[in-house]
Write a protein that holds these residues in place. Structure first.
Motif, PDB file in Angstrom:
ATOM      1  N   LEU A  30     -74.472 -67.008 -50.576  1.00 13.96           N
ATOM      2  CA  LEU A  30     -74.809 -65.671 -50.087  1.00 13.96           C
ATOM      3  C   LEU A  30     -75.915 -64.997 -50.898  1.00 13.96           C
ATOM      4  O   LEU A  30     -76.657 -64.178 -50.373  1.00 13.96           O
ATOM      5  CB  LEU A  30     -73.555 -64.789 -50.087  1.00 13.96           C
ATOM      6  N   GLU A 123     -64.208 -64.790 -50.713  1.00 13.14           N
ATOM      7  CA  GLU A 123     -65.444 -64.424 -50.019  1.00 13.14           C
ATOM      8  C   GLU A 123     -65.600 -62.899 -49.967  1.00 13.14           C
ATOM      9  O   GLU A 123     -66.695 -62.379 -50.223  1.00 13.14           O
ATOM     10  CB  GLU A 123     -65.484 -65.000 -48.605  1.00 13.14           C
ATOM     11  N   ARG A 127     -68.680 -60.779 -51.725  1.00 19.60           N
ATOM     12  CA  ARG A 127     -69.540 -59.846 -50.978  1.00 19.60           C
ATOM     13  C   ARG A 127     -69.578 -58.467 -51.648  1.00 19.60           C
ATOM     14  O   ARG A 127     -70.629 -57.837 -51.734  1.00 19.60           O
ATOM     15  CB  ARG A 127     -69.077 -59.746 -49.513  1.00 19.60           C
ATOM     16  N   PRO A 137     -76.441 -59.832 -48.984  1.00 16.53           N
ATOM     17  CA  PRO A 137     -76.080 -61.237 -48.706  1.00 16.53           C
ATOM     18  C   PRO A 137     -77.010 -61.865 -47.662  1.00 16.53           C
ATOM     19  O   PRO A 137     -77.440 -61.194 -46.721  1.00 16.53           O
ATOM     20  CB  PRO A 137     -74.671 -61.152 -48.165  1.00 16.53           C
TER      21      PRO A 137
END
Length: 139
Positions: A30, A123, A127, A137
């Motif tokens: 990301l 995840e 983020r 991202p």
């Protein structure tokens, strides 16, 4: 013109075979070249957990070639942010570093369904970390 500073993040868990591997893979995927990513373990396993490799492959991230690495003082020294996952006391503490402790279930010995839940939680946290670092991202 000044060169933009690329933050360095180190993810640490005991075996560097599950949580820290997933977190490093998400941040690499990301964040791309806008962040430097490392992972390590206080007592690294021989291989990455196969259920973790499978759970990441399901979402298109291949970590099958990764190997657990031992935590060194140098890795901590060269990192701006150190994120521990269940090994807080084993991680060297150095002043001037940002430390975060992510309380996450250990995927060791768990089935794929449980590992998927841990993966999705990691995840989400990655983020949020990117937002804190001021990095948008990649899609």
């Amino acid at each position: 013109m000044s060169t933009p500073v690329v933050p360095s993040v180190l993810f640490v868990c005991v075996h560097n075979a599950g949580r820290s591997q997933m977190a490093a893979a998400f941040l690499t995927d990301l964040g791309g070249p806008r962040v430097q990513v490392r992972s390590a373990g206080s007592a690294p396993a021989g291989t990455v957990n196969p259920a973790v490799v499978a759970a990441m492959a399901e979402i298109g991230i291949d970590i099958s070639a990764e190997t657990p690495k031992v935590l060194t003082a140098e890795a901590v020294q060269t990192s701006d942010v150190v994120i521990t996952m269940g090994c807080r006391d084993a991680c060297p503490y150095l002043p001037g570093k940002q430390y975060l402790d992510w309380q996450l279930d250990d995927p060791a010995g768990q089935g794929l369904e449980a590992v998927r839940l841990i993966r999705d939680e990691i995840e989400s946290r990655v983020r949020l970390l990117l937002a804190d670092l001021g990095i948008t991202p990649r899609p």
